[in-house]
Design a protein around this motif. Sequence first.
Motif, PDB file in Angstrom:
ATOM      1  N   MET A   1      -0.989  61.092  37.285  1.00  0.00           N
ATOM      2  CA  MET A   1      -0.500  61.188  38.641  1.00  0.00           C
ATOM      3  C   MET A   1       0.907  60.612  38.731  1.00  0.00           C
ATOM      4  N   SER A   2       1.059  59.446  38.162  1.00  0.00           N
ATOM      5  CA  SER A   2       2.362  58.789  38.178  1.00  0.00           C
ATOM      6  C   SER A   2       3.435  59.642  37.519  1.00  0.00           C
ATOM      7  N   ALA A   3       3.084  60.311  36.435  1.00  0.00           N
ATOM      8  CA  ALA A   3       4.060  61.151  35.720  1.00  0.00           C
ATOM      9  C   ALA A   3       4.507  62.340  36.575  1.00  0.00           C
ATOM     10  N   ILE A   4       3.588  62.914  37.329  1.00  0.00           N
ATOM     11  CA  ILE A   4       3.925  64.046  38.201  1.00  0.00           C
ATOM     12  C   ILE A   4       4.923  63.596  39.271  1.00  0.00           C
ATOM     13  N   LEU A   5       4.614  62.490  39.931  1.00  0.00           N
ATOM     14  CA  LEU A   5       5.496  61.994  40.978  1.00  0.00           C
ATOM     15  C   LEU A   5       6.839  61.544  40.419  1.00  0.00           C
ATOM     16  N   ASP A   6       6.821  60.964  39.232  1.00  0.00           N
ATOM     17  CA  ASP A   6       8.073  60.556  38.610  1.00  0.00           C
ATOM     18  C   ASP A   6       8.947  61.772  38.313  1.00  0.00           C
TER      19      ASP A   6
ATOM     20  N   SER B   1      10.648  52.764  39.568  1.00  0.00           N
ATOM     21  CA  SER B   1       9.724  51.649  39.392  1.00  0.00           C
ATOM     22  C   SER B   1       8.912  51.405  40.663  1.00  0.00           C
ATOM     23  N   GLN B   2       9.576  51.451  41.800  1.00  0.00           N
ATOM     24  CA  GLN B   2       8.885  51.262  43.080  1.00  0.00           C
ATOM     25  C   GLN B   2       7.841  52.350  43.304  1.00  0.00           C
ATOM     26  N   LEU B   3       8.199  53.590  42.986  1.00  0.00           N
ATOM     27  CA  LEU B   3       7.250  54.691  43.157  1.00  0.00           C
ATOM     28  C   LEU B   3       6.059  54.528  42.227  1.00  0.00           C
ATOM     29  N   ALA B   4       6.298  54.124  40.993  1.00  0.00           N
ATOM     30  CA  ALA B   4       5.196  53.920  40.039  1.00  0.00           C
ATOM     31  C   ALA B   4       4.254  52.819  40.530  1.00  0.00           C
ATOM     32  N   ASN B   5       4.812  51.741  41.047  1.00  0.00           N
ATOM     33  CA  ASN B   5       3.983  50.644  41.570  1.00  0.00           C
ATOM     34  C   ASN B   5       3.184  51.088  42.787  1.00  0.00           C
ATOM     35  N   TYR B   6       3.830  51.815  43.676  1.00  0.00           N
ATOM     36  CA  TYR B   6       3.167  52.324  44.874  1.00  0.00           C
ATOM     37  C   TYR B   6       2.025  53.263  44.498  1.00  0.00           C
ATOM     38  N   THR B   7       2.295  54.170  43.594  1.00  0.00           N
ATOM     39  CA  THR B   7       1.292  55.141  43.151  1.00  0.00           C
ATOM     40  C   THR B   7       0.091  54.421  42.528  1.00  0.00           C
ATOM     41  N   ALA B   8       0.363  53.432  41.693  1.00  0.00           N
ATOM     42  CA  ALA B   8      -0.717  52.683  41.052  1.00  0.00           C
ATOM     43  C   ALA B   8      -1.594  51.997  42.082  1.00  0.00           C
ATOM     44  N   LYS B   9      -0.999  51.411  43.114  1.00  0.00           N
ATOM     45  CA  LYS B   9      -1.772  50.738  44.156  1.00  0.00           C
ATOM     46  C   LYS B   9      -2.644  51.731  44.923  1.00  0.00           C
TER      47      LYS B   9
END
Length: 100
Positions: A1-6, A88-96
Amino acid sequence: MSAILDAILRFKLDNRHLSLALEEAGSGSPYQADHYRWWHRTLRDTLRRIPGVPDDDFTAHALLAATRADLVEHLVGQDGVTAERMRSQLANYTAKIVDG
C-alpha cells in the motif's frame, strides 16, 4: 500500500504543474476524473485484502487525499517541505492508517 501511494506522490512531486492541471480539468475536482476513480478502486481493492482496515472505501479516499496535487503544491511550493520529508510523512501516515 505504501509503495502505491509513494509512487503517486513521487509522480505528483516530479510533475506538479501537470498534476494540478489534471486534477483541475473539467469540474475542478479530481473525484470526477477517470484516473481518480481508477486509483480509488485500486487502493480500495488492495485495502480489502488487509485484515482490520475499517471502511476500505473511505480509507482509500482519505489516503488519496493525502496525495492531492493542490496539497503537494501547497506543502512543497509554499511551505517549503522537501520531497523526502513529504514522502516520509506519507509513509508514516499510511502505516498508522493501515496497521492501526
